[in-house]
Design a protein around this motif. Structure first.
Motif, PDB file in Angstrom:
ATOM      1  N   LEU A 151       0.847  -1.182   0.000  1.00  0.00           N
ATOM      2  CA  LEU A 151       0.000   0.000   0.000  1.00  0.00           C
ATOM      3  C   LEU A 151       0.887   1.238   0.000  1.00  0.00           C
ATOM      4  O   LEU A 151       1.700   1.418   0.904  1.00  0.00           O
ATOM      5  CB  LEU A 151      -0.903  -0.006   1.241  1.00  0.00           C
ATOM      6  N   ILE A 152       0.758   2.073  -1.028  1.00  0.00           N
ATOM      7  CA  ILE A 152       1.595   3.275  -1.111  1.00  0.00           C
ATOM      8  C   ILE A 152       0.742   4.480  -1.471  1.00  0.00           C
ATOM      9  O   ILE A 152      -0.343   4.352  -2.044  1.00  0.00           O
ATOM     10  CB  ILE A 152       2.735   3.132  -2.141  1.00  0.00           C
ATOM     11  N   GLU A 153       1.242   5.643  -1.112  1.00  0.00           N
ATOM     12  CA  GLU A 153       0.654   6.913  -1.546  1.00  0.00           C
ATOM     13  C   GLU A 153       1.492   7.463  -2.693  1.00  0.00           C
ATOM     14  O   GLU A 153       2.718   7.490  -2.606  1.00  0.00           O
ATOM     15  CB  GLU A 153       0.667   7.935  -0.414  1.00  0.00           C
ATOM     16  N   ALA A 154       0.832   7.921  -3.747  1.00  0.00           N
ATOM     17  CA  ALA A 154       1.540   8.496  -4.890  1.00  0.00           C
ATOM     18  C   ALA A 154       0.890   9.830  -5.245  1.00  0.00           C
ATOM     19  O   ALA A 154      -0.303   9.878  -5.539  1.00  0.00           O
ATOM     20  CB  ALA A 154       1.512   7.547  -6.084  1.00  0.00           C
ATOM     21  N   MET A 155       1.687  10.892  -5.193  1.00  0.00           N
ATOM     22  CA  MET A 155       1.184  12.222  -5.541  1.00  0.00           C
ATOM     23  C   MET A 155       1.300  12.450  -7.045  1.00  0.00           C
ATOM     24  O   MET A 155       2.305  12.115  -7.659  1.00  0.00           O
ATOM     25  CB  MET A 155       1.979  13.295  -4.799  1.00  0.00           C
ATOM     26  N   VAL A 156       0.266  13.037  -7.632  1.00  0.00           N
ATOM     27  CA  VAL A 156       0.303  13.431  -9.036  1.00  0.00           C
ATOM     28  C   VAL A 156       1.186  14.672  -9.155  1.00  0.00           C
ATOM     29  O   VAL A 156       0.942  15.683  -8.503  1.00  0.00           O
ATOM     30  CB  VAL A 156      -1.116  13.730  -9.566  1.00  0.00           C
ATOM     31  N   LYS A 157       2.214  14.594  -9.984  1.00  0.00           N
ATOM     32  CA  LYS A 157       3.123  15.730 -10.138  1.00  0.00           C
ATOM     33  C   LYS A 157       2.410  16.914 -10.789  1.00  0.00           C
ATOM     34  O   LYS A 157       1.689  16.737 -11.771  1.00  0.00           O
ATOM     35  CB  LYS A 157       4.327  15.342 -11.006  1.00  0.00           C
ATOM     36  N   PRO A 158       2.613  18.114 -10.254  1.00  0.00           N
ATOM     37  CA  PRO A 158       2.072  19.297 -10.928  1.00  0.00           C
ATOM     38  C   PRO A 158       2.671  19.422 -12.325  1.00  0.00           C
ATOM     39  O   PRO A 158       3.837  19.128 -12.544  1.00  0.00           O
ATOM     40  CB  PRO A 158       2.535  20.453 -10.025  1.00  0.00           C
ATOM     41  N   ASP A 159       1.850  19.860 -13.269  1.00  0.00           N
ATOM     42  CA  ASP A 159       2.265  20.020 -14.664  1.00  0.00           C
ATOM     43  C   ASP A 159       2.705  18.697 -15.278  1.00  0.00           C
ATOM     44  O   ASP A 159       3.465  18.674 -16.242  1.00  0.00           O
ATOM     45  CB  ASP A 159       3.408  21.045 -14.804  1.00  0.00           C
ATOM     46  N   GLY A 160       2.249  17.571 -14.715  1.00  0.00           N
ATOM     47  CA  GLY A 160       2.634  16.263 -15.226  1.00  0.00           C
ATOM     48  C   GLY A 160       1.726  15.816 -16.356  1.00  0.00           C
ATOM     49  O   GLY A 160       0.718  16.445 -16.695  1.00  0.00           O
ATOM     50  N   ARG A 208     -16.920  14.244  -5.381  1.00  0.00           N
ATOM     51  CA  ARG A 208     -18.226  13.574  -5.346  1.00  0.00           C
ATOM     52  C   ARG A 208     -18.504  12.793  -6.622  1.00  0.00           C
ATOM     53  O   ARG A 208     -19.637  12.553  -6.973  1.00  0.00           O
ATOM     54  CB  ARG A 208     -19.340  14.614  -5.109  1.00  0.00           C
ATOM     55  N   GLU A 209     -17.445  12.428  -7.317  1.00  0.00           N
ATOM     56  CA  GLU A 209     -17.605  11.656  -8.547  1.00  0.00           C
ATOM     57  C   GLU A 209     -17.154  10.222  -8.305  1.00  0.00           C
ATOM     58  O   GLU A 209     -16.356   9.950  -7.410  1.00  0.00           O
ATOM     59  CB  GLU A 209     -16.757  12.254  -9.675  1.00  0.00           C
ATOM     60  N   SER A 210     -17.658   9.322  -9.133  1.00  0.00           N
ATOM     61  CA  SER A 210     -17.134   7.966  -9.138  1.00  0.00           C
ATOM     62  C   SER A 210     -15.637   8.028  -9.428  1.00  0.00           C
ATOM     63  O   SER A 210     -15.188   8.855 -10.223  1.00  0.00           O
ATOM     64  CB  SER A 210     -17.852   7.146 -10.205  1.00  0.00           C
ATOM     65  N   LEU A 211     -14.843   7.187  -8.772  1.00  0.00           N
ATOM     66  CA  LEU A 211     -13.392   7.301  -8.863  1.00  0.00           C
ATOM     67  C   LEU A 211     -12.892   7.311 -10.295  1.00  0.00           C
ATOM     68  O   LEU A 211     -12.002   8.084 -10.654  1.00  0.00           O
ATOM     69  CB  LEU A 211     -12.724   6.152  -8.100  1.00  0.00           C
ATOM     70  N   LYS A 212     -13.445   6.458 -11.141  1.00  0.00           N
ATOM     71  CA  LYS A 212     -12.936   6.366 -12.510  1.00  0.00           C
ATOM     72  C   LYS A 212     -13.199   7.642 -13.301  1.00  0.00           C
ATOM     73  O   LYS A 212     -12.554   7.888 -14.329  1.00  0.00           O
ATOM     74  CB  LYS A 212     -13.561   5.174 -13.229  1.00  0.00           C
ATOM     75  N   ASP A 213     -14.137   8.488 -12.835  1.00  0.00           N
ATOM     76  CA  ASP A 213     -14.476   9.718 -13.554  1.00  0.00           C
ATOM     77  C   ASP A 213     -13.753  10.943 -13.019  1.00  0.00           C
ATOM     78  O   ASP A 213     -13.871  12.028 -13.601  1.00  0.00           O
ATOM     79  CB  ASP A 213     -15.985   9.972 -13.482  1.00  0.00           C
ATOM     80  N   VAL A 214     -12.999  10.797 -11.926  1.00  0.00           N
ATOM     81  CA  VAL A 214     -12.320  11.950 -11.333  1.00  0.00           C
ATOM     82  C   VAL A 214     -11.202  12.426 -12.250  1.00  0.00           C
ATOM     83  O   VAL A 214     -10.339  11.646 -12.660  1.00  0.00           O
ATOM     84  CB  VAL A 214     -11.742  11.580  -9.946  1.00  0.00           C
ATOM     85  N   ARG A 215     -11.196  13.704 -12.596  1.00  0.00           N
ATOM     86  CA  ARG A 215     -10.121  14.309 -13.382  1.00  0.00           C
ATOM     87  C   ARG A 215      -8.994  14.700 -12.439  1.00  0.00           C
ATOM     88  O   ARG A 215      -9.201  15.470 -11.500  1.00  0.00           O
ATOM     89  CB  ARG A 215     -10.621  15.538 -14.128  1.00  0.00           C
ATOM     90  N   LEU A 216      -7.813  14.171 -12.682  1.00  0.00           N
ATOM     91  CA  LEU A 216      -6.695  14.362 -11.760  1.00  0.00           C
ATOM     92  C   LEU A 216      -6.123  15.772 -11.871  1.00  0.00           C
ATOM     93  O   LEU A 216      -6.090  16.371 -12.946  1.00  0.00           O
ATOM     94  CB  LEU A 216      -5.601  13.336 -12.044  1.00  0.00           C
ATOM     95  N   ALA A 217      -5.645  16.277 -10.739  1.00  0.00           N
ATOM     96  CA  ALA A 217      -4.998  17.591 -10.683  1.00  0.00           C
ATOM     97  C   ALA A 217      -3.671  17.447  -9.947  1.00  0.00           C
ATOM     98  O   ALA A 217      -3.478  16.512  -9.153  1.00  0.00           O
ATOM     99  CB  ALA A 217      -5.895  18.597  -9.966  1.00  0.00           C
ATOM    100  N   GLY A 218      -2.739  18.355 -10.229  1.00  0.00           N
ATOM    101  CA  GLY A 218      -1.454  18.331  -9.534  1.00  0.00           C
ATOM    102  C   GLY A 218      -1.645  18.423  -8.039  1.00  0.00           C
ATOM    103  O   GLY A 218      -2.412  19.258  -7.551  1.00  0.00           O
ATOM    104  N   GLY A 219      -0.959  17.569  -7.287  1.00  0.00           N
ATOM    105  CA  GLY A 219      -1.104  17.540  -5.840  1.00  0.00           C
ATOM    106  C   GLY A 219      -2.093  16.504  -5.340  1.00  0.00           C
ATOM    107  O   GLY A 219      -2.125  16.216  -4.146  1.00  0.00           O
ATOM    108  N   ASP A 220      -2.943  15.945  -6.229  1.00  0.00           N
ATOM    109  CA  ASP A 220      -3.821  14.847  -5.816  1.00  0.00           C
ATOM    110  C   ASP A 220      -2.969  13.675  -5.345  1.00  0.00           C
ATOM    111  O   ASP A 220      -1.890  13.416  -5.881  1.00  0.00           O
ATOM    112  CB  ASP A 220      -4.688  14.369  -6.986  1.00  0.00           C
ATOM    113  N   VAL A 221      -3.464  12.957  -4.364  1.00  0.00           N
ATOM    114  CA  VAL A 221      -2.741  11.793  -3.847  1.00  0.00           C
ATOM    115  C   VAL A 221      -3.601  10.551  -4.050  1.00  0.00           C
ATOM    116  O   VAL A 221      -4.761  10.504  -3.634  1.00  0.00           O
ATOM    117  CB  VAL A 221      -2.385  11.964  -2.358  1.00  0.00           C
ATOM    118  N   LEU A 222      -3.026   9.569  -4.725  1.00  0.00           N
ATOM    119  CA  LEU A 222      -3.701   8.304  -4.953  1.00  0.00           C
ATOM    120  C   LEU A 222      -3.207   7.282  -3.947  1.00  0.00           C
ATOM    121  O   LEU A 222      -2.012   7.212  -3.657  1.00  0.00           O
ATOM    122  CB  LEU A 222      -3.412   7.789  -6.364  1.00  0.00           C
ATOM    123  N   LEU A 223      -4.129   6.515  -3.418  1.00  0.00           N
ATOM    124  CA  LEU A 223      -3.771   5.381  -2.576  1.00  0.00           C
ATOM    125  C   LEU A 223      -3.765   4.154  -3.475  1.00  0.00           C
ATOM    126  O   LEU A 223      -4.806   3.742  -3.991  1.00  0.00           O
ATOM    127  CB  LEU A 223      -4.773   5.228  -1.438  1.00  0.00           C
TER     128      LEU A 223
END
Length: 616
Positions: free
Chosen positions: A334-343, A374-389
């Motif tokens: 189990l890891i946390e991964a941050m979405v890189k800004p401007d990635g 408040r969206e289903s996970l598969k529909d979430v648009r990722l942004a810089g700084g978001d953290v995925l488990l």
């Protein structure tokens, strides 16, 4: 005899300035100038809103400039062959080689031994600032961010006490050399287009080092009292996972079947809050009165440990794991991964980022600061700084760590690289700097040669190279450069200079230099450092000519003001990266950053005329 002559010259300049001001007041902006101004204002608004990708904004500007006849097609495409654009792409490759070869790991292991929070902060700044002069700032912060979080977790230190100074130090180091940041290269390239001689690789170093030392001293003596103290060590490892959004599927036999969500009191009992009920294709908002049925999926938010407790006690399944999980018996981490800004994956949906196929991984949950998803996970648009488990196959952890799209924040140590490649990467980077500094090769040629040498030495693979270059920044640079041409050719630059001269009045070249610095700093916080350089270089040169001063000090002011963005979490990518991990508020950046900008501005007004005299 000298003093009367000097007084006479001063009176003559004042009279000329007054005459110029009278002429300025009578001058009217042309139609193309108004059109260009509208495009500039629109671009600033789009950059500041962050609703549209920065490269797309630049391309929109480029198309408008051509369609409206403000630049020719040749001028529109000139940015793609500009030296700054080519050099920045090559420098991305060199930074990637340093990062992937493991050249920074020995320093990281040394810093990991530091126990005292204040000493860790100082050590990180003193380590990162010099490296920031040669290595991409985002790569540095991405490398040292997990290390800083691990030390903070071990010493029970809030990450907010450490991470912001680290991000600022990367910026302070970047301005110390011409190749330290893309905005320096861009300022130099644009200055040469205005007939100015090129800057040397180390021409900014004297002033940059002095500012960095003062900045580090400020952060250790004054800034430490302005840094937030209330923030828990959130996000620092797997034991402190914070507010995540995930999906829980109701099993047959679950005690929740037949109950309404209000009756289940999930928030009061478990500290987990339902956001939405997904039943087949239906999305039911605020589902307090809905009775739960087997197969229903609840979109919930809470601490991961509490979500796990609810899952176990209420006989629920983590829906992403239930749908996409690998077969049992496989070791997973189990890891946390941050979405890189401007990635590369910003603005893509989680469903489009197929981590299950690439890394034998499952995206269990997502977390975003300042917003409840408040969206289903598969529909979430990722942004810089978001953290995925992520639940990742053990053999794939190293591959996730080397993915340029993410910054892994878990506690697991990095896979060690071979010393041979690290030594080769450092030697090649040193050779590039030496060849450029001694003018043996032009900077773009030296940087490209270094990138090729790193590829031959195996510092990165061919696929890694193309994945590691931030193409959004390259497109941004190439597409936004024609805007500077339009500002000049339309007469907008002249009109803006005339207005600025009326504000300056009789304050002379130093007042003009201060105005250029402050305006660049403001634009940088609104739209980022590279677009602000494109807007300001031509204006700075025109203002310098209007006050009969040398233009080079004004270019230096633009470069330094653009490369040191301290007041907002969105002005510079390194700020965005630590915004989540440190648990900061927007106002924390202003409290610490605005005084630092003021200090840098005051020092720059003293140092710039000292190193680059205002009079030609």
């Amino acid at each position: 005899m000298v003093r009367p002559a000097r007084a006479h010259r001063t009176r003559s300049r004042a009279a000329a300035a007054r005459s110029s001001h009278r002429t300025c007041g009578e001058r009217r902006m042309s139609g193309p100038a108004w059109t260009t101004l509208a495009i500039v204002v629109g671009a600033i608004a789009l950059f500041a809103s962050e609703k549209v990708r920065i490269d797309l904004v630049a391309l929109i500007v480029l198309v408008l400039l051509v369609v409206l006849g403000l630049v020719t097609p040749d001028e529109a495409l000139a940015g793609f062959s500009n030296e700054a654009t080519v050099t920045v792409a090559a420098m991305f490759a060199l930074s990637l080689g340093i990062e992937r070869s493991g050249a920074l790991e020995p320093l990281g292991r040394l810093l990991a031994r530091v126990r005292k929070p204040w000493l860790l902060t100082l050590a990180l700044m003193l380590a990162i600032a010099p490296m920031g002069a040669f290595v991409k700032n985002i790569a540095l912060v991405a490398t040292f961010l997990p290390l800083a979080l691990r030390v903070c977790a071990r010493t029970k230190t809030p990450p907010g006490r450490v991470l912001l100074p680290m991000a600022y130090a990367a910026q302070m180091g970047g301005v110390c050399t011409l190749i330290g940041t893309s905005s320096n290269l861009l300022a130099d390239s644009l200055a040469q287009k205005h007939g100015l001689p090129p800057f040397g690789v180390f021409e900014f170093t004297r002033m940059g080092v002095l500012l960095a030392l003062v900045g580090i001293a400020y952060l250790m003596v004054i800034g430490r009292w302005l840094l937030p103290r209330h923030i828990p060590a959130e996000g620092a490892g797997e034991t402190e996972l914070g507010k995540y959004v995930t999906e829980l599927r109701v099993r047959e036999g679950s005690p929740l079947v037949g109950q309404t969500i209000a009756e289940a009191t999930l928030g009061e009992t478990y500290g987990v809050y339902p956001l939405e009920l997904l039943r087949g294709e239906q999305h039911l908002w605020s589902p307090r009165e809905q009775r739960l049925e087997p197969g229903d999926v609840l979109l919930v938010r809470g601490d991961w440990e509490k979500i796990e407790d609810l899952r176990t006690r209420a006989q629920l399944d983590i829906d992403p794991e239930n749908r996409y999980g690998p077969e049992h018996g496989r070791t997973r981490v189990l890891i946390e991964a941050m979405v890189k800004p401007d990635g590369a994956i910003e603005h893509h949906s989680l469903g489009e980022v197929d981590v299950s196929r690439e890394y034998d991984a499952i995206a269990l949950a997502i977390r975003r600061r300042g917003e409840v998803l408040r969206e289903s996970l598969k529909d979430v648009r990722l942004a810089g700084g978001d953290v995925l488990l992520l639940l990742v196959g053990e053999k794939s952890v190293a591959a996730v760590r080397s993915d340029e799209r993410f910054v892994v924040l878990s506690e697991r140590d990095d896979v060690r690289r071979t010393p041979r490649r690290a030594i080769a990467a450092i030697a090649i980077m040193a050779m590039v700097v030496a060849l450029s500094g001694l003018h043996a090769l032009p900077i773009p040629v030296a940087a490209i040669a270094g990138a090729v040498a790193m590829a031959i030495a195996g510092c990165y693979g061919t696929r890694d190279l193309y994945a590691g270059i931030d193409w959004k920044i390259i497109v941004l640079l190439a597409a936004i450069l024609p805007l500077g041409t339009a500002i000049e050719s339309s007469g907008l630059s002249r009109a803006l200079v005339d207005g600025g001269m009326q504000l300056i009045g009789s304050h002379g070249p130093l007042g003009a230099l201060l105005m250029v610095y402050l305006l660049t700093a403001l634009l940088t916080e609104l739209m980022g450092h590279n677009p602000s350089v494109v807007l300001m270089v031509g204006i700075a040169v025109s203002i310098a000519h209007a006050v009969h001063a040398d233009a080079r000090p004004f270019i230096v002011a633009v470069a330094f003001a653009a490369a040191t963005s301290f007041a907002t979490p969105v002005g510079y990518p390194t700020n965005t990266m630590v915004y989540y991990a440190g648990g900061y508020r927007f106002t924390d950046f202003m409290k610490v950053g605005l005084p630092l900008i003021a200090v840098f501005c005051a020092l720059s007004m003293f140092l710039i005329p000292l190193f680059w005299p205002l009079q030609p």
